[in-house]
Design a protein around this motif. Sequence first.
Motif, mmCIF file in Angstrom:
data_model
loop_
_atom_site.group_PDB
_atom_site.id
_atom_site.type_symbol
_atom_site.label_atom_id
_atom_site.label_comp_id
_atom_site.label_asym_id
_atom_site.label_seq_id
_atom_site.Cartn_x
_atom_site.Cartn_y
_atom_site.Cartn_z
ATOM 1 N N VAL A 176 42.535 93.505 53.214
ATOM 2 C CA VAL A 176 41.705 92.392 52.744
ATOM 3 C C VAL A 176 42.005 92.098 51.272
ATOM 4 C CG1 VAL A 176 39.308 91.721 52.237
ATOM 5 C CG2 VAL A 176 39.875 92.784 54.438
ATOM 6 N N HIS A 220 34.110 93.424 55.709
ATOM 7 C CA HIS A 220 35.534 93.493 55.394
ATOM 8 C C HIS A 220 35.944 94.800 54.722
ATOM 9 C CE1 HIS A 220 36.143 89.315 56.596
ATOM 10 N NE2 HIS A 220 35.094 88.966 55.879
ATOM 11 N N GLY A 221 35.007 95.744 54.542
ATOM 12 C CA GLY A 221 35.412 97.038 53.996
ATOM 13 C C GLY A 221 34.658 97.426 52.739
ATOM 14 N N LYS A 265 43.267 99.364 62.049
ATOM 15 C CA LYS A 265 42.616 100.129 63.125
ATOM 16 C C LYS A 265 43.562 100.545 64.254
ATOM 17 C CE LYS A 265 37.772 98.855 62.341
ATOM 18 N NZ LYS A 265 37.037 100.065 62.094
ATOM 19 N N GLU A 303 36.543 86.667 60.239
ATOM 20 C CA GLU A 303 36.811 87.502 61.410
ATOM 21 C C GLU A 303 36.731 86.568 62.626
ATOM 22 O OE1 GLU A 303 34.178 91.311 61.150
ATOM 23 O OE2 GLU A 303 33.412 89.849 59.739
#
Length: 449
Positions: A126, A150-151, A280, A218
């Motif tokens: 990202v 997003h993290g 992932k 997303e």
Amino acid sequence: MKTISLLTDVPGPKSIELGSRKQKAVPRGVPQITPVFVRSASGATLTDVDGNVFLDFYGGIGCINAGHTQPAVVEAIKQQAEAFLHTCFMVAPYESYVALAERINKLAPGDGEKRTFFVNSGAEAVENGIKIARSYTGRPAILCFDDAYHGRTYMAMSVTAKEKPYKHGFGPFSQDVYRVVYPNPYRNVNATAESLQAIEDTFRHRIPASQVAAILIEPVQGEGGFIVPPIEFMSGLRALCDKYGIVLIADEVQTGYCRTGRPFACEHFGLVPDILLSAKSIASGMPLAAVTGRAEIMDQPGPGALGGTFGGNPVSCAAALATLKLYEDGSLCARSKAIGKIFVERACQWQQRFECIGDVRGLGGMRAIELVLDRKQKLPATDLTKQVTRYAMEHGVLLVTSGTYSNVIRLLVPLVATDAQMHEGLDVLEAAFEALAGKEVQQCATSAH
Ligand SMILES: Cc1ncc(COP(=O)(O)O)c(C=O)c1O
């Protein structure tokens, strides 16, 4: 034959002991969503340190689409580990990195020339997608969405929506981030029009489009609750980006690699993003993330502007190449669709029985049910959701929740789960609803595509 085998109460004594060691050694900020410590994993199962065998319905939070410890992947890792573990690609490159970039360029949506480089995590992807979009456009602002995740790095936190627990106490965050409503068909019948209008309003009243580098989205929200936007919204978004010269970044960290029944979720919408972020399930659990985009955009930052010590580590690249082979013949996408069908059929039957099941949704094997206190007001049934997942765990099925109000049960089962394993796991979930939810109803309304 049953897969689940429980030899002790869950958690068992060895897990409990490790849990108390964890408490003393690891900060409480690192959560322990299930109190079960793992000894081994295979296919769609996890075995804990007490010898209990669980069905894994959360797949390492979406990292295990190709299954745990796939023999071909493990063999590729072993071979690479024996050859060399690390050189730093920026100094002494190796073929597997280039071969993987070539493969992902081919797999990602869009016919034009593309480039890919590798980092270590979704959050880092990202960060880099945003860096590149700013560099290419020379503009500062980023548009992102309500309920987005997003993290956990600073830029990734800045574009993540949920305050608690992800951002609480960690501010200040990055400047030039603007958030608009994500289209949620379950909660808003005018979702497409209102979300597109919110973007136009943002350009009119908050930040001119000429200052916006990227819109980050997303294609199906992950942590936000597996929300599937309408197809027309995605085409409208693409049109807005084209109109204003804005880079469209698709965060496919959770949706990627066959999870939705296509290699990437964008394909369901006919969407070709300018930059696509994946991580992932790219390497079956080895740490790796990819930033893929149109060559013209990706080549904007000069030599030395992108990279990192471990990005595209050779062992992760070997695992990813072996994993991609499993995706590329189409069988895991087909399995993803079949798994999704089984889930939807069962969940729609439950929806007819249990008032608390407000919505059944998702794409392919990325499925969820949203639990509500009643179907009219749709207030989130957060406590019940916790109880249902706890019941499932105690009876051998590991699940994680999502949604801003933690009232969504999500399915991220490894796509190698058999029909029998799916039904065995869903039987447990059904028993959980029977034990905890109760109320009979008549109507079934699903917003799944
Ligand atoms: C859509 C999305 N983007 C980014 C991230 C962050 O990825 P990581 O945890 O690898 O940094 C996640 C993680 O769940 C995610 O779901």
